[in-house]
Design an enzyme around this catalytic site. Sequence first.
Site, PDB file in Angstrom:
ATOM      1  CB  THR A  74     127.147 122.265 -37.717  1.00 59.68           C
ATOM      2  OG1 THR A  74     125.941 121.747 -38.429  1.00 59.68           O
ATOM      3  CG2 THR A  74     126.947 121.731 -36.291  1.00 59.68           C
ATOM      4  NE  ARG A  88     116.046 117.428 -39.870  1.00 56.29           N
ATOM      5  CZ  ARG A  88     117.239 117.782 -39.389  1.00 56.29           C
ATOM      6  NH1 ARG A  88     117.640 118.877 -39.310  1.00 56.29           N
ATOM      7  NH2 ARG A  88     118.003 116.647 -39.093  1.00 56.29           N
ATOM      8  N   GLY A 125     115.876 119.503 -36.057  1.00 57.36           N
ATOM      9  CA  GLY A 125     116.695 118.401 -35.926  1.00 57.36           C
ATOM     10  C   GLY A 125     117.249 118.211 -34.488  1.00 57.36           C
ATOM     11  CG  ASP A 126     120.876 116.589 -33.762  1.00 58.91           C
ATOM     12  OD1 ASP A 126     120.730 117.279 -34.631  1.00 58.91           O
ATOM     13  OD2 ASP A 126     122.058 116.056 -33.322  1.00 58.91           O
ATOM     14  CB  THR A 166     128.111 118.002 -35.943  1.00 59.93           C
ATOM     15  OG1 THR A 166     127.772 118.192 -37.366  1.00 59.93           O
ATOM     16  CG2 THR A 166     129.502 117.201 -35.841  1.00 59.93           C
ATOM     17  N   GLY A 167     125.770 115.745 -37.290  1.00 57.27           N
ATOM     18  CA  GLY A 167     125.624 114.786 -38.049  1.00 57.27           C
ATOM     19  C   GLY A 167     124.033 114.623 -38.411  1.00 57.27           C
TER      20      GLY A 167
HETATM   21  N1  ASP Z   1     122.664 117.675 -36.666  1.00 59.04           N
HETATM   22  C1  ASP Z   1     122.209 118.676 -37.507  1.00 59.04           C
HETATM   23  C2  ASP Z   1     120.952 118.410 -38.022  1.00 59.04           C
HETATM   24  O1  ASP Z   1     120.374 117.067 -38.060  1.00 59.04           O
HETATM   25  C3  ASP Z   1     123.088 118.783 -38.518  1.00 59.04           C
HETATM   26  C4  ASP Z   1     124.345 119.241 -38.452  1.00 59.04           C
HETATM   27  O2  ASP Z   1     124.622 120.559 -38.112  1.00 59.04           O
HETATM   28  O3  ASP Z   1     125.312 118.565 -38.249  1.00 59.04           O
HETATM   29  O4  ASP Z   1     119.905 119.156 -37.950  1.00 59.04           O
END
Ligand code: ASP
Length: 279
Positions: free
Chosen positions: A144, A172, A174-175, A195-196
Amino acid sequence: MKYIIAKSVFLSLFAFLILSCKSNYTQEEKLGENQKEWALVIHGGAGVITRKLMTSERDSAYRKVLTRALETGEKVLSEGGSAIDAVEKTIHVMEKSVHVMLAGEGASDFAVEQGLEQVDPSYFYTDHRYRQLTEAINREKNGTVGCCALDKDGNLAAGTSTGGMTNKKYNRIGDAPVIGAGTYANNSSCAVSATGHGEYFIRWTVAHDISALMEYGEMSLYEAANLVINDKLVKAGGTGGVVSLDKYGNIAMPFNTEGMFRGFVDSDGDRAVHIYKDE
Ligand code: ASP
């Protein structure tokens, strides 16, 4: 008059989003005592990142990459470039679309049209990541990078790029590309890149919540970001962190995991790169 430009590209293996706002500063705010001319914060992912799990070579390699990313954005902002350019250059994915979000084949076609390099899925394979996958299925550490910038015109921008969660289901989302969840910028409050564990950041609209607590709850960036990451998200069971900047160039980088790759630089000459919780 304030307006928002929001653009994103979502590819099956790669998500990227840039969000920026036009300035609505008053002259007084610009001349405020603590007003920084420009500022930049970056993250490179949060997760189970401890000194014990790190070799000194990898530690210094990560710090070098974070420093290089900061220098890239710093050059743009110190030369008077825009926040959105700084974010784009710092996290490397260009975007040019009137749409907010693209997914699946449309996103792939768009990437080809824009001349993005196309690689075989095997490109993303590394022994290290494969070991992590087999050892720690469902851990959130991933490839990330996120960035927030404040430019000399007082515009804030945020961008987030991710490979998603380890062991995620195909398709999927993500956010990172969801405005208000993993990425958000608003000139009246702040810019946030997260991130998370994305599902939590989407359900708790983390990035917008931080902004709303500032805008309507009159909290400082530090109070708002800490409340959301270290209280609300922890109670919900969500792991991760954010890098964030307010309209004066103040910085908050809270995370509730063991580590988060992160760094900042600003026009006052302050700069740092950190990895672990105790830094
Ligand atoms: N937030 C990202 C996701 O859930 C993961 C990340 O890159 O931290 O796709």
